[in-house]
Design a protein around this motif. Structure first.
Motif: not given
Lengths: 443, 337
Positions: A70, A74, A405, A408-409, A412, A415-416, A419, B93-94, B97, B105
């Motif tokens: 992912x 991106x 942006x 926002x990233x 993201x 979070x990724x 997790x 994209x977000x 992702x 997960x």
């Protein structure tokens, strides 16, 4: 914070995405090799421990692959969103390797899906192992193609630029630019090294936690041997990369070494700090070493930064990144060497606590070296996005929302990351090896 | 056929491939979450997961393939779309992702979590909506080109009847395609419970799908006359599409030849999608960019075509193997392997 500048924000966002992606893509390239080795040894020795090792590594690997996929998506899309002017020009010369990379990735994705869902489906275990070859091949090939793109940005070749128009385009020449061979070899070798260190760190940590099962020792041994071999090859290839830089990108090498004047018998500077007048302080100087690094002989002439106009100098902080990368590389080579020697001398105990802790540290350190190396190579070609042709500022978007942006990233990726760590920990904690060995009836 | 046309045809075909495989995936995420909420999760979960697990990664590649190919064959497009689409592109994209990673997960992690499932289901409907923006702005009227600057007019976009019609069509057709495929897969798996439930979904979403298609037609006639009149010239393709639709729904209704019914669904979308695309030509971004003025140099075009053929020689057998192992292997589908 800053005045809004799309170029600056585009650089930060691209750097962030790549730094995050690199963690997962490095494991993506390296780990299949170790899984394949474990499965192969398992088949050769008919040792169920190695089979389980391969299985468990694969189970963790798929989580990292998902994040790698992912974030890779991106960065692929961000290339056009953040650097539209660059892509318009470079698209004419680099779309072949980008296209081929997608093919390689496609190939890998197909066989990874098959591999993960056919553990007990083939009677002959060799067939299942063979499925990993296209996975590893796909991972390596996509690493290769994308590295040629980066090589091209460092050493553009295979086109003529006349009044803003590209002519005489040769995509093969652009792919096999002078930067490609060393870059490629260094990227692959260090990816194997880092993956081995990360897996070794996990095994060492388990042993330190008092897990005595021989499974953990086998995991540690396999990954440390791979780490040792790859540490040596990474260092040797790193030396070749230095010689490449001296010949094709002398300003990058000079910035990395704070080498201002062109002299013969140049010495190498380790550590130190730079004051306002570009005087180096508190550094360790090794006579002749830079000449040897650059050209292989102690009396060779090494081009200094003063030969270049000041506005084309890379930022001088790259020296710290370069030193960090090299120092960690040496450290990894040293501890894997100590492990191998101690294991080989039967009388010595390679599982002593200090060494195990050093091995635990090697995983994160290796990843840090990867980041430092990439930041060195990317910062080291500033101010260019296409060295000698297009500056970074000319390639960036003019859009007015890059700052938003970026935030926002950042959210993201946090979070990724959180997790992924939580999921990985839980997966292995709730299903320890000992229980799984029992459940599968291995012992 | 010239290279420009060849290039765009290849890319369009990949986009169509993505449309089908991604719709199955996106819709499955939604059904997975919806049935869990309504207490019918266990009925369809097995069918969904058995199909999706080995192929989710491949789905993603179709999109990347389309995108990289587009930049490769038409580098100037990277400039126009790249500059205009920063915000919707980043949002897509977000979402992609979050979706990809939370699928993994949820699925490979030790414990299943309903929060992960929610993310996976919700993004499945938001992604098609955000991606459809690209098709919408390709019609022109939503961006301003001012010298070196390209910008997207959000006001025009969000108040546009056409834009919302496209979003609606994207979402309902995702649910329709997915339900049709899963109906077929459940039938193959001999899973009666899942089959009955999914069949009602397929029939339910067929109505909105065809209505939304007509709505897009109407909206198009108001928004871009040029494109609309070219679509009328190709109206036989859209009539054919409607017939395929009727055939597919009839077979699902009668519970007969479900493999055939899904092929009809694919043909329904293929005819409409290629009809739409062919009528759009030569524009890729109306009225600024055509396939001719944005095309890459000839050397690169030839190299890309060669790479494409070589790649296909590698991919087709591999994809066949994947399908053979997980789609056409009755024992796997039935859960015996």
């Amino acid at each position: 914070m800053f005045e809004y500048d799309p170029v600056l924000y585009s650089r930060i966002l691209t750097g962030l995405t790549l730094a995050f992606h690199t963690i997962f893509s490095t494991l993506g390239v390296g780990v299949p090799l170790l899984i394949a080795l474990a499965e192969w040894i398992g088949i050769r020795r008919n040792d169920e421990h190695y089979h389980l090792l391969a299985r468990r590594w694969a189970r963790g690997y798929i989580i990292t692959v998902a994040v790698g996929v992912v974030t890779g998506t991106a960065i692929a899309l961000q290339l056009s969103l953040l650097w539209p002017n660059f892509m318009q020009v470079a698209g004419q010369t680099i779309s072949l390797p980008l296209f081929l990379e997608t093919f390689a990735f496609f190939f890998e994705a197909i066989f990874l899906g098959i591999y993960l869902y056919t553990w007990d489906r083939f009677k002959n275990k060799m067939i299942h192992l063979l499925l990993l070859i296209p996975v590893a091949l796909g991972a390596t090939m996509s690493g290769f193609f994308i590295t040629t793109v980066n090589g091209f940005m460092n050493a553009p070749l295979g086109f003529n630029l006349e009044n803003g128009v590209l002519t005489g385009i040769n995509p093969i020449m652009a792919m096999f630019n002078p930067a490609t061979p060393t870059k490629m070899a260094h990227v692959l070798s260090s990816a194997y090294l880092t993956s081995a260190c990360v897996l070794a760190a996990i095994a060492a940590f388990m042993i330190l936690r008092g897990r005595t099962h021989v499974y953990h020792k086998k995991a540690l041994h396999l990954s440390m041997v791979v780490a040792f071999v790859c540490a040596i090859s990474t260092a040797l290839i790193g030396d070749l990369s230095g010689k490449y830089l001296a010949k094709y990108q002398p300003e990058k090498l000079a910035a990395a070494e704070w080498h201002f004047e062109t002299v013969e018998e140049a010495s190498l500077i380790l550590g130190g700090i730079l004051d306002e007048n570009n005087e180096v302080k508190y550094a360790l100087e090794i006579p002749y070493a830079l000449s040897i690094l650059a050209h292989g002989t102690p009396d060779a002439e090494v081009i200094g930064l003063e030969e270049f106009p000041k506005e084309e100098w890379p930022p001088l902080i790259v020296h710290y990144l370069f030193d960090l990368m090299v120092a960690i590389g040496m450290f990894l080579a040293l501890i894997s060497f100590i492990y191998v020697v101690m294991k080989w001398r039967k009388k010595w105990n390679e599982l002593n606590k200090p060494l195990l802790w050093l091995i635990v540290s090697s995983g994160p350190l290796a990843m840090l070296a990867i980041e430092a190396g990439w930041f060195f190579t990317e910062e080291g070609r500033q101010p260019w996005i296409l060295r000698g042709y297009m500056t970074t500022a000319e390639g960036a978007t003019t859009s007015s929302h890059v700052d938003l942006m970026l935030y926002l990233f950042i959210v993201l990726y946090i979070i990724l990351a959180v997790s992924a760590v939580v999921v990985l920990r839980r997966t292995f904690k709730e299903n320890p090896v000992e229980r799984e060995l029992e459940k599968r009836g291995i012992e | 056929m010239n290279y420009e046309l060849l290039g765009i045809t290849v890319l369009w075909t990949f986009l169509y491939g993505y449309l089908i495989v991604a719709s199955i995936d996106f819709g499955a995420g939604f059904f997975n979450y919806y049935t869990t909420l309504t207490g019918r999760g266990p009925i369809v979960k097995k069918v969904i997961n058995r199909y999706l697990s080995p192929v989710w990664e491949v789905t993603n590649v179709f999109l990347i393939f389309f995108y990289v190919g587009l930049v490769g064959f038409f580098p100037s497009l990277a400039y126009y779309y790249g500059t205009a689409l920063l915000v919707p592109g980043s949002i897509a994209i977000i979402l992609i992702a979050l979706r990809g990673s939370y699928y993994a997960f949820h699925h490979y992690g030790h414990k299943e979590s309903s929060w992960y499932q929610f993310l996976y289901g919700a993004t499945g409907l938001l992604i098609p909506a955000s991606l459809s923006v690209v098709l919408t702005i390709s019609e022109g009227g939503y961006i301003t080109v001012n010298g070196d600057n390209v910008s997207l007019n959000y006001g025009d976009l969000f108040t546009s009847f056409y834009a919302w019609a496209v979003v609606l069509l994207a979402i309902v057709s995702v649910l329709y395609i997915s339900a049709c495929f899963l109906t077929f897969y459940a039938h193959k798996a001999k899973d009666k419970g899942a089959f009955d439930l999914l069949r009602t979904y397929a029939l339910f979403w067929s109505g909105p799908t065809i209505l939304a298609s007509f709505l897009v037609f109407v909206a198009m006639s108001r928004h871009n006359d040029d494109h609309f009149s070219k679509m009328i010239d190709l109206s036989w393709l859209f009539v054919l599409s409607f017939l395929f639709f009727l055939g597919a729904v009839y077979l699902i209704w009668k519970k007969k030849h479900l493999g055939m019914s899904f092929i009809l669904v694919m043909l329904q979308f293929a005819t409409a999608f290629f009809g739409y695309g062919a009528a759009h030509l030569p524009y890729v971004l109306y009225p600024y960019v055509t396939i001719y003025n944005s095309f890459t140099n000839e050397t690169m075009a030839i190299a890309l075509v060669i790479a494409f053929i070589a790649g296909l020689l590698l991919l087709v057998p591999s994809l066949y193997l994947l399908l053979r192992l997980f789609l056409f292997d009755n024992e796997y589908v039935e859960g015996k392997r």
